[in-house]
Design a protein around this motif. Structure first.
Motif, PDB file in Angstrom:
ATOM      1  N   LYS A 254      15.994  10.745  15.784  1.00 16.23           N
ATOM      2  CA  LYS A 254      15.668   9.700  16.745  1.00 16.23           C
ATOM      3  C   LYS A 254      14.441   8.904  16.334  1.00 16.23           C
ATOM      4  O   LYS A 254      14.123   7.900  16.963  1.00 16.23           O
ATOM      5  N   ASP A 255      13.732   9.371  15.315  1.00 15.94           N
ATOM      6  CA  ASP A 255      12.524   8.703  14.860  1.00 15.94           C
ATOM      7  C   ASP A 255      12.674   8.368  13.385  1.00 15.94           C
ATOM      8  O   ASP A 255      12.493   9.234  12.522  1.00 15.94           O
ATOM      9  N   PRO A 256      13.003   7.131  13.051  1.00 14.25           N
ATOM     10  CA  PRO A 256      13.253   6.763  11.649  1.00 14.25           C
ATOM     11  C   PRO A 256      12.011   6.867  10.768  1.00 14.25           C
ATOM     12  O   PRO A 256      12.129   6.856   9.548  1.00 14.25           O
ATOM     13  N   ASN A 257      10.836   6.969  11.357  1.00 10.07           N
ATOM     14  CA  ASN A 257       9.616   7.068  10.563  1.00 10.07           C
ATOM     15  C   ASN A 257       9.332   8.492  10.097  1.00 10.07           C
ATOM     16  O   ASN A 257       8.442   8.718   9.277  1.00 10.07           O
ATOM     17  N   LYS A 258      10.071   9.454  10.621  1.00 14.97           N
ATOM     18  CA  LYS A 258       9.854  10.846  10.269  1.00 14.97           C
ATOM     19  C   LYS A 258      10.771  11.252   9.119  1.00 14.97           C
ATOM     20  O   LYS A 258      11.957  10.964   9.122  1.00 14.97           O
ATOM     21  N   ARG A 259      10.196  11.929   8.112  1.00 16.36           N
ATOM     22  CA  ARG A 259      10.997  12.424   6.998  1.00 16.36           C
ATOM     23  C   ARG A 259      11.684  13.711   7.414  1.00 16.36           C
ATOM     24  O   ARG A 259      11.107  14.553   8.098  1.00 16.36           O
ATOM     25  N   ARG A 260      12.893  13.908   6.913  1.00 18.20           N
ATOM     26  CA  ARG A 260      13.694  15.062   7.294  1.00 18.20           C
ATOM     27  C   ARG A 260      13.673  16.122   6.199  1.00 18.20           C
ATOM     28  O   ARG A 260      13.520  15.828   5.028  1.00 18.20           O
ATOM     29  N   VAL A 261      13.840  17.373   6.626  1.00 19.24           N
ATOM     30  CA  VAL A 261      13.937  18.493   5.692  1.00 19.24           C
ATOM     31  C   VAL A 261      15.412  18.697   5.368  1.00 19.24           C
ATOM     32  O   VAL A 261      16.198  19.063   6.237  1.00 19.24           O
ATOM     33  N   THR A 262      15.781  18.448   4.134  1.00 23.57           N
ATOM     34  CA  THR A 262      17.202  18.485   3.759  1.00 23.57           C
ATOM     35  C   THR A 262      17.511  19.515   2.681  1.00 23.57           C
ATOM     36  O   THR A 262      18.660  19.899   2.519  1.00 23.57           O
ATOM     37  N   ASP A 263      16.515  19.966   1.938  1.00 22.66           N
ATOM     38  CA  ASP A 263      16.727  20.870   0.806  1.00 22.66           C
ATOM     39  C   ASP A 263      16.320  22.287   1.215  1.00 22.66           C
ATOM     40  O   ASP A 263      15.144  22.657   1.156  1.00 22.66           O
ATOM     41  N   ILE A 264      17.290  23.099   1.649  1.00 26.61           N
ATOM     42  CA  ILE A 264      17.008  24.443   2.128  1.00 26.61           C
ATOM     43  C   ILE A 264      16.474  25.332   1.002  1.00 26.61           C
ATOM     44  O   ILE A 264      15.602  26.175   1.211  1.00 26.61           O
ATOM     45  N   THR A 265      16.991  25.132  -0.219  1.00 31.41           N
ATOM     46  CA  THR A 265      16.501  25.923  -1.352  1.00 31.41           C
ATOM     47  C   THR A 265      15.021  25.662  -1.595  1.00 31.41           C
ATOM     48  O   THR A 265      14.233  26.586  -1.829  1.00 31.41           O
ATOM     49  N   LEU A 266      14.620  24.409  -1.538  1.00 29.80           N
ATOM     50  CA  LEU A 266      13.210  24.062  -1.695  1.00 29.80           C
ATOM     51  C   LEU A 266      12.378  24.684  -0.577  1.00 29.80           C
ATOM     52  O   LEU A 266      11.281  25.209  -0.815  1.00 29.80           O
ATOM     53  N   LEU A 267      12.893  24.632   0.630  1.00 30.64           N
ATOM     54  CA  LEU A 267      12.182  25.218   1.769  1.00 30.64           C
ATOM     55  C   LEU A 267      11.960  26.717   1.561  1.00 30.64           C
ATOM     56  O   LEU A 267      10.873  27.243   1.821  1.00 30.64           O
ATOM     57  N   LYS A 268      12.970  27.412   1.067  1.00 29.64           N
ATOM     58  CA  LYS A 268      12.841  28.851   0.818  1.00 29.64           C
ATOM     59  C   LYS A 268      11.842  29.130  -0.300  1.00 29.64           C
ATOM     60  O   LYS A 268      11.073  30.095  -0.230  1.00 29.64           O
ATOM     61  N   ASN A 269      11.847  28.293  -1.327  1.00 31.65           N
ATOM     62  CA  ASN A 269      10.880  28.476  -2.414  1.00 31.65           C
ATOM     63  C   ASN A 269       9.449  28.300  -1.923  1.00 31.65           C
ATOM     64  O   ASN A 269       8.543  29.038  -2.319  1.00 31.65           O
ATOM     65  N   ILE A 270       9.238  27.315  -1.066  1.00 34.37           N
ATOM     66  CA  ILE A 270       7.899  27.092  -0.518  1.00 34.37           C
ATOM     67  C   ILE A 270       7.499  28.252   0.389  1.00 34.37           C
ATOM     68  O   ILE A 270       6.347  28.703   0.377  1.00 34.37           O
ATOM     69  N   SER A 271       8.454  28.777   1.161  1.00 35.83           N
ATOM     70  CA  SER A 271       8.137  29.911   2.037  1.00 35.83           C
ATOM     71  C   SER A 271       7.754  31.133   1.207  1.00 35.83           C
ATOM     72  O   SER A 271       6.837  31.886   1.573  1.00 35.83           O
ATOM     73  N   LYS A 272       8.403  31.344   0.075  1.00 39.76           N
ATOM     74  CA  LYS A 272       8.047  32.472  -0.794  1.00 39.76           C
ATOM     75  C   LYS A 272       6.666  32.272  -1.408  1.00 39.76           C
ATOM     76  O   LYS A 272       5.900  33.225  -1.559  1.00 39.76           O
ATOM     77  N   PHE A 273       6.353  31.021  -1.766  1.00 42.46           N
ATOM     78  CA  PHE A 273       5.034  30.748  -2.320  1.00 42.46           C
ATOM     79  C   PHE A 273       3.950  31.030  -1.282  1.00 42.46           C
ATOM     80  O   PHE A 273       2.935  31.669  -1.588  1.00 42.46           O
ATOM     81  N   LEU A 274       4.143  30.576  -0.062  1.00 42.56           N
ATOM     82  CA  LEU A 274       3.160  30.832   0.994  1.00 42.56           C
ATOM     83  C   LEU A 274       3.030  32.332   1.260  1.00 42.56           C
ATOM     84  O   LEU A 274       1.922  32.845   1.447  1.00 42.56           O
ATOM     85  N   ALA A 275       4.173  33.037   1.269  1.00 39.54           N
ATOM     86  CA  ALA A 275       4.139  34.477   1.526  1.00 39.54           C
ATOM     87  C   ALA A 275       3.398  35.227   0.424  1.00 39.54           C
ATOM     88  O   ALA A 275       2.743  36.241   0.679  1.00 39.54           O
ATOM     89  N   SER A 276       3.483  34.738  -0.810  1.00 40.77           N
ATOM     90  CA  SER A 276       2.811  35.400  -1.928  1.00 40.77           C
ATOM     91  C   SER A 276       1.339  35.031  -2.008  1.00 40.77           C
ATOM     92  O   SER A 276       0.592  35.649  -2.772  1.00 40.77           O
ATOM     93  N   SER A 277       0.912  34.041  -1.211  1.00 37.34           N
ATOM     94  CA  SER A 277      -0.453  33.510  -1.336  1.00 37.34           C
ATOM     95  C   SER A 277      -1.333  33.831  -0.152  1.00 37.34           C
ATOM     96  O   SER A 277      -2.413  33.244  -0.007  1.00 37.34           O
ATOM     97  N   ILE A 278      -0.909  34.737   0.749  1.00 39.19           N
ATOM     98  CA  ILE A 278      -1.753  35.054   1.898  1.00 39.19           C
ATOM     99  C   ILE A 278      -3.103  35.571   1.390  1.00 39.19           C
ATOM    100  O   ILE A 278      -3.182  36.316   0.417  1.00 39.19           O
ATOM    101  N   GLY A 279      -4.155  35.144   2.060  1.00 41.29           N
ATOM    102  CA  GLY A 279      -5.489  35.544   1.650  1.00 41.29           C
ATOM    103  C   GLY A 279      -6.111  34.645   0.606  1.00 41.29           C
ATOM    104  O   GLY A 279      -7.272  34.833   0.246  1.00 41.29           O
ATOM    105  N   SER A 280      -5.360  33.664   0.117  1.00 40.11           N
ATOM    106  CA  SER A 280      -5.882  32.745  -0.897  1.00 40.11           C
ATOM    107  C   SER A 280      -5.890  31.327  -0.351  1.00 40.11           C
ATOM    108  O   SER A 280      -4.890  30.881   0.230  1.00 40.11           O
ATOM    109  N   PRO A 281      -6.993  30.594  -0.530  1.00 38.37           N
ATOM    110  CA  PRO A 281      -7.012  29.190  -0.089  1.00 38.37           C
ATOM    111  C   PRO A 281      -6.036  28.371  -0.921  1.00 38.37           C
ATOM    112  O   PRO A 281      -6.034  28.453  -2.152  1.00 38.37           O
ATOM    113  N   ILE A 282      -5.192  27.594  -0.261  1.00 33.12           N
ATOM    114  CA  ILE A 282      -4.232  26.758  -0.972  1.00 33.12           C
ATOM    115  C   ILE A 282      -4.182  25.385  -0.316  1.00 33.12           C
ATOM    116  O   ILE A 282      -4.562  25.209   0.834  1.00 33.12           O
TER     117      ILE A 282
END
Length: 406
Positions: free
Chosen positions: A208-236
């Protein structure tokens, strides 16, 4: 079921007040059960069943109420005219434009509204604007270690804490008798539901908001979630995530990464903790830390025989401070760092976290930032060892497991 006393008390505190009570948190952390427990307390206190309307939008029985107009009419038809009515709307984000029904109900003086949602997106945009100043958010976390122990009932606390760190703190996991065989299947289902179902719902709102970017790549989303999970305790930073993804997966823009990180924060899978300059007394916007809401999900994402004990402990302590009602930041003291600066009203506490203080170099490293802070607020080091406990010139070293169940 274990009573979530702290959250029940918060709901009681706001009972009959003309504000909407919004309970948010990770899927399956206990929000629905909390509402059921609170409903039972109302019934036990003398509130009649006719005064309560309870709707779970994940139940197909209420599928026709996914239209906000039908929902509004359904509730109005069931209101008693001369008494307070208690309306519970569970997983309300499944109802498009639900805020219109909620806002109209909130205008009635004899309606007390409680809603739950598994995505912070429900408190953004139009709802936040429409209900500005008329709702209070209660962010719910999975089980504390004290609650976990009450469910397990028997067992040495050190053994239970090892299970708590390994399998996580979701109520269903804690209730299993043979955790090892069933935990991964359950956690995989929750993770995929968050990634697919919550993100899909987010997409529907974004359309409903054309100015908002959409999340379309689930594989990329999972890769980013794994990176965040592996980086707890580290400033990123978004830049560091972008560089990692570009080097190991595929080229991607920082704007895209920023949107995808937000898509993981909104369903309460990760909690971003900003850095704070203790000396300068101001927030630092760069390089925050991300802590995962459940270590069981982290273990599912990053399966391995061993794990980083210190960072896992740090993650649990961050969540416990949030659970106890503190606002939490990472403390910067010159070039050094204090793991957590915890605030509650005018109260401030400083925390360092380490798996063991036995090594002399570690002992000195953990003390140095706290000694550099000149104020007189409490300073605590939490550790799993029991050989270094005590008071060192006003800096208290405590056993972390004891601290969790204080």
């Amino acid at each position: 079921m274990v009573e979530r006393k702290e959250y029940i008390d918060l709901l009681k505190q706001w009972k009959d007040e003309q504000v909407i009570k919004v309970v948010t948190g990770l899927r399956r952390c206990g929000k629905s059960t909390l509402l059921q427990m609170y409903r039972d307390e109302l019934l036990a206190s003398g509130v009649s069943a006719e005064q309560i309307v309870f709707i779970n939008f994940e139940d197909i029985e209420f599928e026709e109420l996914l239209d906000y107009k039908e929902l509004y009419c359904y509730i109005c038809d069931r209101l008693t005219t001369d008494k307070m009515n208690y309306v519970f709307l569970d997983e309300i984000q499944l109802v498009p434009e639900f805020q219109k029904a909620v806002d109209s109900l909130q205008l009635k003086k004899n309606v007390d509204i409680y809603i739950t949602g598994s995505n912070a997106y429900l408190l953004s945009g139009e709802l936040a604007t429409l209900l500005s100043g008329r709702y209070v958010e209660i962010n719910m976390l999975p089980l504390s270690f004290a609650e976990y122990c009450r469910i397990k009932e028997i067992g040495e606390k050190e053994t239970l804490f090892a299970e708590y760190m390994k399998y996580g703190s979701l109520p269903y996991i804690a209730s299993l008798k043979d955790t090892s065989e069933q935990a991964d299947i359950y956690l995989e289902g929750i993770y995929n539901t968050i990634i697919v179902k919550d993100i899909e719902l987010r997409q529907q709102r974004k359309e409903k908001d054309p100015n908002k970017r959409r999340v379309t790549d689930i594989t990329l989303l999972k890769n980013i979630s794994k990176f965040l999970a592996s980086s707890i305790g580290s400033p990123i930073s978004v830049k560091s995530i972008t560089n990692y993804i570009a080097s190991n997966v595929k080229p991607v823009s920082q704007n895209t990464v920023s949107d995808y990180v937000l898509a993981l924060v909104e369903p309460y899978l990760f909690y971003p903790i900003e850095r704070y300059d203790v000396i300068g007394k101001n927030l630092l916007k760069q390089n925050c830390k991300y802590y995962i809401s459940d270590l069981g999900i982290r273990r599912y994402l990053l399966p391995r025989s061993g794990y980083d004990l210190g960072f896992s402990l740090e993650n649990l302590i961050c969540l416990e401070l949030l659970r106890r009602g503190y606002s939490v930041n990472i403390g910067k003291v010159g070039a050094a760092e204090v793991d957590f600066v915890a605030r509650k009203g005018e109260e401030i506490e400083y925390y360092q976290v380490t798996a063991s203080m036995i090594d002399e170099q570690t002992f000195n490293r953990e003390f140095a930032p706290l000694k550099a802070i000149s104020d007189n607020y409490p300073k605590t080091i939490l550790t799993l060892d029991r050989l270094t406990l005590g008071n060192y010139d006003g800096i208290i070293v405590k056993n972390a497991i004891d601290w969790f169940i204080e």
